[in-house]
Motif scaffolding. Structure first.
Motif, PDB file in Angstrom:
ATOM      1  N   LYS A 278       5.777  -1.635 -13.806  1.00 31.54           N
ATOM      2  CA  LYS A 278       4.367  -1.855 -14.116  1.00 31.54           C
ATOM      3  C   LYS A 278       4.107  -3.248 -14.681  1.00 31.54           C
ATOM      4  CE  LYS A 278       4.662   0.120 -18.786  1.00 31.54           C
ATOM      5  NZ  LYS A 278       4.150   1.181 -19.681  1.00 31.54           N
TER       6      LYS A 278
ATOM      7  N   ASP B 185      -5.063  -6.761   0.682  1.00 29.52           N
ATOM      8  CA  ASP B 185      -5.008  -5.300   0.736  1.00 29.52           C
ATOM      9  C   ASP B 185      -4.584  -4.791   2.108  1.00 29.52           C
ATOM     10  OD1 ASP B 185      -5.829  -5.372  -1.856  1.00 29.52           O
ATOM     11  OD2 ASP B 185      -7.699  -4.251  -1.563  1.00 29.52           O
TER      12      ASP B 185
ATOM     13  N   GLU C  11       6.058   0.401  -2.846  1.00 30.69           N
ATOM     14  CA  GLU C  11       5.109   1.358  -3.400  1.00 30.69           C
ATOM     15  C   GLU C  11       5.103   1.338  -4.923  1.00 30.69           C
ATOM     16  OE1 GLU C  11       5.881   5.122  -1.528  1.00 30.69           O
ATOM     17  OE2 GLU C  11       4.606   4.598   0.192  1.00 30.69           O
ATOM     18  N   GLN C  12       6.181   0.826  -5.536  1.00 30.74           N
ATOM     19  CA  GLN C  12       6.201   0.702  -6.988  1.00 30.74           C
ATOM     20  C   GLN C  12       5.151  -0.288  -7.477  1.00 30.74           C
ATOM     21  OE1 GLN C  12      10.093  -0.367  -8.299  1.00 30.74           O
ATOM     22  NE2 GLN C  12      10.953   1.672  -8.025  1.00 30.74           N
TER      23      GLN C  12
ATOM     24  N   PRO D 189      -1.116  -1.212  -5.917  1.00 25.50           N
ATOM     25  CA  PRO D 189      -2.175  -0.613  -6.734  1.00 25.50           C
ATOM     26  C   PRO D 189      -2.457   0.819  -6.277  1.00 25.50           C
ATOM     27  CG  PRO D 189      -2.800  -2.805  -5.962  1.00 25.50           C
ATOM     28  CD  PRO D 189      -1.556  -2.428  -5.222  1.00 25.50           C
ATOM     29  N   LYS D 190      -2.985   1.637  -7.186  1.00 24.47           N
ATOM     30  CA  LYS D 190      -3.217   3.050  -6.867  1.00 24.47           C
ATOM     31  C   LYS D 190      -4.120   3.221  -5.655  1.00 24.47           C
ATOM     32  CE  LYS D 190      -2.515   5.081 -11.448  1.00 24.47           C
ATOM     33  NZ  LYS D 190      -3.133   5.858 -12.555  1.00 24.47           N
ATOM     34  N   ARG D 191      -5.140   2.364  -5.525  1.00 27.79           N
ATOM     35  CA  ARG D 191      -6.083   2.521  -4.411  1.00 27.79           C
ATOM     36  C   ARG D 191      -5.379   2.323  -3.073  1.00 27.79           C
ATOM     37  NH1 ARG D 191      -6.625  -2.649  -6.154  1.00 27.79           N
ATOM     38  NH2 ARG D 191      -6.781  -4.287  -4.549  1.00 27.79           N
TER      39      ARG D 191
ATOM     40  N   ARG E 138      -2.035   2.787  -2.590  1.00 29.13           N
ATOM     41  CA  ARG E 138      -1.109   3.915  -2.403  1.00 29.13           C
ATOM     42  C   ARG E 138      -1.848   5.101  -1.804  1.00 29.13           C
ATOM     43  NH1 ARG E 138       1.214   2.477  -7.516  1.00 29.13           N
ATOM     44  NH2 ARG E 138       0.165   4.213  -8.534  1.00 29.13           N
ATOM     45  N   ARG E 139      -3.089   5.314  -2.244  1.00 30.50           N
ATOM     46  CA  ARG E 139      -3.871   6.432  -1.700  1.00 30.50           C
ATOM     47  C   ARG E 139      -4.190   6.200  -0.229  1.00 30.50           C
ATOM     48  NH1 ARG E 139      -6.540   6.356  -6.883  1.00 30.50           N
ATOM     49  NH2 ARG E 139      -8.168   4.994  -6.038  1.00 30.50           N
TER      50      ARG E 139
END
Length: 319
Positions: free
Chosen positions: A67, A76, A109-110, A113-115, A117-118
């Motif tokens: 993190k 993106d 993937e570590q 950002p969460k968006r 990954r989704r």
């Protein structure tokens, strides 16, 4: 500068692959001195990577929590494309690449950002794979050796199996790797046969060997892709056809792969197709599958075969 940047990426990759690296082990893995490792670690820290060091006997390096890593230097859409590509590679046509793709995907993937990954997870969840990957699988290690030999202009020796299954040893100057939708090909100058050859990589035996460097000779064509396309779509086959297709070349190219035919534009509404196959039946299938009107100029055997085929189909339609 380029070599230093490349080594920094290698250091970062190694630190991500293991929880802790002893200084001496990391230096040996990189092929440099421990002093060089210390300088590389300092550079990574200056870029924002949290590399922790312990001194003394048993000392070494450890990468901090994911993190804390700097943002991924990709747009993106680029990050999503790389992640999806790695997922495909994990089950793709290059044998031996699966494990490396999975490791790389885990690292990527570590830091996504969460968006993002989704988005990647959503795409994976609704995607369905139909059967195995098209075409034969090639060995990732052999592919890497061949690619490096092309890049560094190093002679290459390998065992090769022809289409008929005849085994031989080849001694070549490798120049380019060409990938179609189905196969990998190597364009090389065969030193024993004194001529340019195109080799299917999946028919190259395990453990190709590199040799001394060579002085590159002029390529047989400025358009390597077109040259290889002709070699694998017409020259290699028993029957070769020359056909005018009544459709724009751009449209025909969407239906005819580089291993099935080579296309020349005649005008806005027509193109010339050079195609090859080991049987007249296969040639007739390719031409019929295109879905456009066409005229066969050669060979005569194909014209006669199409005449008999059309009569048989007409009788079937009457029934």
């Amino acid at each position: 500068m380029v070599q230093t940047s490349a080594r920094l990426l290698q250091v970062l990759s190694l630190l991500q692959s293991r929880r802790f690296w002893a200084g001496g082990d990391l230096a040996r893995e990189l092929g440099v001195t421990e002093r060089s490792v210390r300088r590389d670690v300092d550079r990574l820290r200056s870029l924002g990577y949290p590399v922790h060091a312990t001194a003394g006997v048993g000392g070494g390096y450890q990468l901090g929590a994911g993190k804390e890593l700097p943002p991924l230097p990709l747009e993106d859409d680029e990050a999503v494309a790389v992640a999806v590509g790695l997922r495909v590679a994990a089950t793709g046509p290059v044998k031996g690449l699966e494990e490396a793709a999975v490791r790389a995907l885990g690292k990527l993937e570590q830091v996504l950002p969460k968006r993002l990954r989704r988005r990647v997870a959503a795409l994976q969840a609704v995607s369905v794979r139909l059967g195995d990957a098209a075409g034969p699988r090639v060995d990732a290690e052999a592919l890497a050796v061949i690619a490096h030999a092309c890049r560094d202009s190093e002679l290459l020796r390998f065992d090769y199996s022809s289409r008929e299954g005849t085994a031989s040893e080849r001694h070549v100057e490798p120049y380019r790797l060409v990938h179609t939708s189905y196969r990998w090909y190597l364009l090389a100058y065969d030193l024993d046969r004194e001529g340019w050859r195109t080799f299917r990589v999946d028919r190259i035996g395990p453990g190709p060997r590199t040799g001394r460097s060579f002085k590159a000779r002029p390529l047989p064509s400025e358009d390597v892709a077109a040259y290889v396309s002709q070699a694998v779509s017409t020259d290699a086959y028993k029957f070769r056809a020359l056909v005018t297709v009544h459709a724009p070349s751009r449209v025909v190219s969407e239906r005819l792969s580089g291993v099935a035919g080579r296309i020349e534009e005649l005008d806005a509404e027509r193109c010339l197709v050079h195609a090859g196959a080991d049987s007249l039946e296969a040639l007739a299938f390719y031409l019929g599958w295109l879905g456009f009107d066409f005229e066969v100029h050669e060979p005569k055997e194909l014209i006669e075969h199409l005449r008999r085929l059309s009569e048989r189909l007409a009788r079937a339609a009457q029934r």
